[in-house]
Design a protein around this motif. Structure first.
Motif, short mmCIF file in Angstrom:
data_model
loop_
_atom_site.label_atom_id
_atom_site.label_comp_id
_atom_site.label_asym_id
_atom_site.label_seq_id
_atom_site.Cartn_x
_atom_site.Cartn_y
_atom_site.Cartn_z
N LEU A 148 0.67 -1.14 0.57
CA LEU A 148 -0.33 -0.39 0.33
C LEU A 148 0.83 1.36 -0.17
CD1 LEU A 148 -3.16 -1.47 2.55
CD2 LEU A 148 -3.04 -0.61 0.25
N GLY A 149 2.08 1.09 0.17
CA GLY A 149 3.11 2.44 0.04
C GLY A 149 2.60 3.07 2.15
N LEU A 150 2.34 2.96 3.11
CA LEU A 150 2.82 2.95 4.25
C LEU A 150 3.33 2.36 5.11
CD1 LEU A 150 0.11 4.13 6.13
CD2 LEU A 150 -0.69 1.96 6.53
N PRO A 151 3.77 4.02 5.57
CA PRO A 151 4.98 3.25 6.75
C PRO A 151 4.68 2.25 7.44
CG PRO A 151 5.07 5.78 6.02
CD PRO A 151 3.92 4.87 5.33
N TYR A 152 5.48 1.64 8.01
CA TYR A 152 5.82 0.62 9.43
C TYR A 152 6.39 0.49 10.16
CZ TYR A 152 4.78 -3.67 11.76
OH TYR A 152 4.27 -4.37 12.82
N LEU A 153 6.85 1.18 11.22
CA LEU A 153 8.05 0.77 12.33
C LEU A 153 7.01 -0.03 13.92
CD1 LEU A 153 10.37 1.91 13.11
CD2 LEU A 153 9.42 3.58 14.76
N CYS A 154 7.79 -1.38 12.84
CA CYS A 154 7.65 -2.63 13.99
C CYS A 154 8.01 -2.49 15.31
CB CYS A 154 8.17 -3.71 13.21
SG CYS A 154 8.15 -5.67 13.39
N SER A 155 7.24 -2.54 16.39
CA SER A 155 7.47 -2.35 17.20
C SER A 155 8.34 -3.35 18.65
CB SER A 155 6.37 -1.65 18.29
OG SER A 155 5.54 -1.40 18.27
N SER A 156 7.73 -4.52 18.14
CA SER A 156 8.99 -6.39 19.33
C SER A 156 8.42 -7.21 17.98
CB SER A 156 7.29 -5.58 19.82
OG SER A 156 7.69 -6.43 20.88
N ALA A 157 8.81 -6.80 16.86
CA ALA A 157 8.42 -8.56 16.23
C ALA A 157 9.57 -8.82 15.29
CB ALA A 157 7.89 -8.60 14.76
N VAL A 158 10.57 -9.68 16.06
CA VAL A 158 11.83 -10.45 15.27
C VAL A 158 12.08 -11.05 14.02
CG1 VAL A 158 12.79 -9.43 18.12
CG2 VAL A 158 12.27 -12.37 17.15
N LEU A 159 11.58 -11.65 13.71
CA LEU A 159 11.15 -12.22 12.73
C LEU A 159 11.95 -11.89 11.43
CD1 LEU A 159 10.27 -15.30 11.62
CD2 LEU A 159 8.79 -14.39 10.28
N ASP A 160 13.54 -12.71 11.13
CA ASP A 160 14.31 -11.59 10.03
C ASP A 160 13.43 -10.88 8.68
OD1 ASP A 160 16.18 -12.81 11.55
OD2 ASP A 160 17.41 -12.56 10.63
N ASP A 161 12.31 -12.63 7.70
CA ASP A 161 12.00 -11.81 7.12
C ASP A 161 10.48 -11.48 7.04
OD1 ASP A 161 14.34 -13.24 5.69
OD2 ASP A 161 13.76 -15.29 5.77
#
Length: 370
Positions: free
Chosen positions: A108-121
């Motif tokens: 969608l072209g929406l910035p996402y800052l992941c807070s707490s999930a670590v999965l590499d991919d």
């Protein structure tokens, strides 16, 4: 003739709020305790931005949606939030759900800052739209494997449920341990009962068991069974994913939950900002804040800084990840893109291997810093 009184000035319309979409597991089967801590951090940081006058005079509004650890539900929430005009997305604890969020945000072209999930991919390939606060799983779990090796554990068993996250963690552990001659035996925690896991451990001769399962089930009955089996006296139980960080672990397991090493993302000592935020989070939660609460706070702090510097244009926000220079609760936050990863990553998040002290399960012991 008299001059008519001046007309009262038309009230200026209130400035439109800047919106951040917050994705959090608040209901089962999500890990609700982690979700509550994550939301507390997100909300505290947003409230402090508001108290300071907002973002250039515009209110900052969190639009919260419950993912319930469901990737399909989370994807639908991303679509809804994008339609509501949020400038960016924040949050999520569960790695498989965060991957679904990141994939949709990228599309969608929406910035996402992941807070707490670590999965590499987090995404299938490189993307300009996604950044992450915690370290990637491969880094943290290698540190954990080194901790096991240095403690003399060369025969390790894992009781794992089927999941992309648990599978990836098992692969990291096996590769790191094998590089120094150690072995990993995988036990299916869904197919085996806790008693069956104990029988397999007794036959295998492993010196450590890592619990790679959901909480409270099957993690709690599994730990109880192992602790109560005389054949397994002296066996180390570990939980690298961080289940013992939360009060619910200690409440359900008591002394059985102590001495279980796990990964957490805190420095050896908090600075002035972290100390102040810890006190505010403690008041908000009514208990000690976990590292997940700090991750939530730091996420909104980063996004608010980006909004001040670059406005609400989504493309400009995403292009600015490498320009971030923010003081977070756990140290300065800057992003880079490590080789082989598809998302922007906090350059040096703190990392520790910790357990609950058997002599005082309410107290944590730092066993290794990564």
């Amino acid at each position: 003739m008299t001059t008519p009184p001046p007309r009262p000035a038309e009230p200026r319309p209130a400035p439109a709020p800047l919106r951040i979409g917050a994705l959090v597991p608040l209901t089962r089967p999500g890990w609700t305790e982690a979700g509550r801590h994550l939301l507390a951090g997100l909300e505290l940081a947003a409230a402090e931005v508001e108290e300071a006058g907002g973002v250039d005079g515009r209110p900052l509004e969190l639009v919260v949606r419950d993912t319930a650890a469901d990737p399909v539900r989370a994807t639908a929430a991303v679509d809804e939030l994008a339609g509501l005009g949020v400038a960016a997305l924040a949050g999520e604890y569960h790695s498989v759900v965060a991957r679904a969020v990141a994939t949709r945000a990228d599309a969608l072209g929406l910035p996402y800052l992941c807070s707490s999930a670590v999965l590499d991919d987090l995404t299938d390939g490189p993307t300009a739209w996604v950044a992450r606060i915690p370290p990637p799983q491969s880094h943290g779990w290698r540190v954990y494997a080194d901790f096991l090796l240095d403690a003399g554990h060369t025969r390790v068993a894992v009781a794992a449920e089927p999941s992309a996250y648990w599978t990836a963690g098992t692969r990291v552990l096996r590769e790191r341990l094998a590089s120094r001659g150690a072995t990993v035996t995988v036990l299916d925690a869904r197919a085996l009962t806790p008693a069956g896991v104990c029988d397999a451990l007794a036959a295998d001769g492993a010196s450590a068991l890592l619990v790679l399962t959901g909480f409270p089930d099957p993690a709690v009955p599994l730990v109880r069974a192992v602790r109560g089996d005389a054949r397994l006296a002296g066996l180390l139980i570990g939980a690298p994913a961080g289940q013992p960080e939360f009060a619910g672990w200690a409440e359900l397991l008591g002394d059985d939950g102590a001495g279980v090493p796990f990964l957490r993302y805190l420095p050896g000592r908090l600075g002035p900002l972290g100390t102040r935020v810890a006190a505010a989070l403690r008041d908000r939660l009514g208990e000690e804040p976990s590292f997940v609460a700090f991750e939530g706070y730091d996420t909104v702090t980063v996004l608010a800084g980006l909004l001040r510097a670059h406005g609400a244009d989504r493309a400009r926000l995403a292009a600015a990840w490498p320009q971030v220079a923010v003081d977070g609760t756990r140290g300065p936050i800057r992003f880079r893109r490590p080789p082989g990863t598809g998302v922007w990553q906090w350059d040096r998040p703190p990392l520790q291997v910790v357990d609950r002290d058997p002599a005082a399960p309410g107290r944590f012991r730092v066993l290794r810093a990564g």
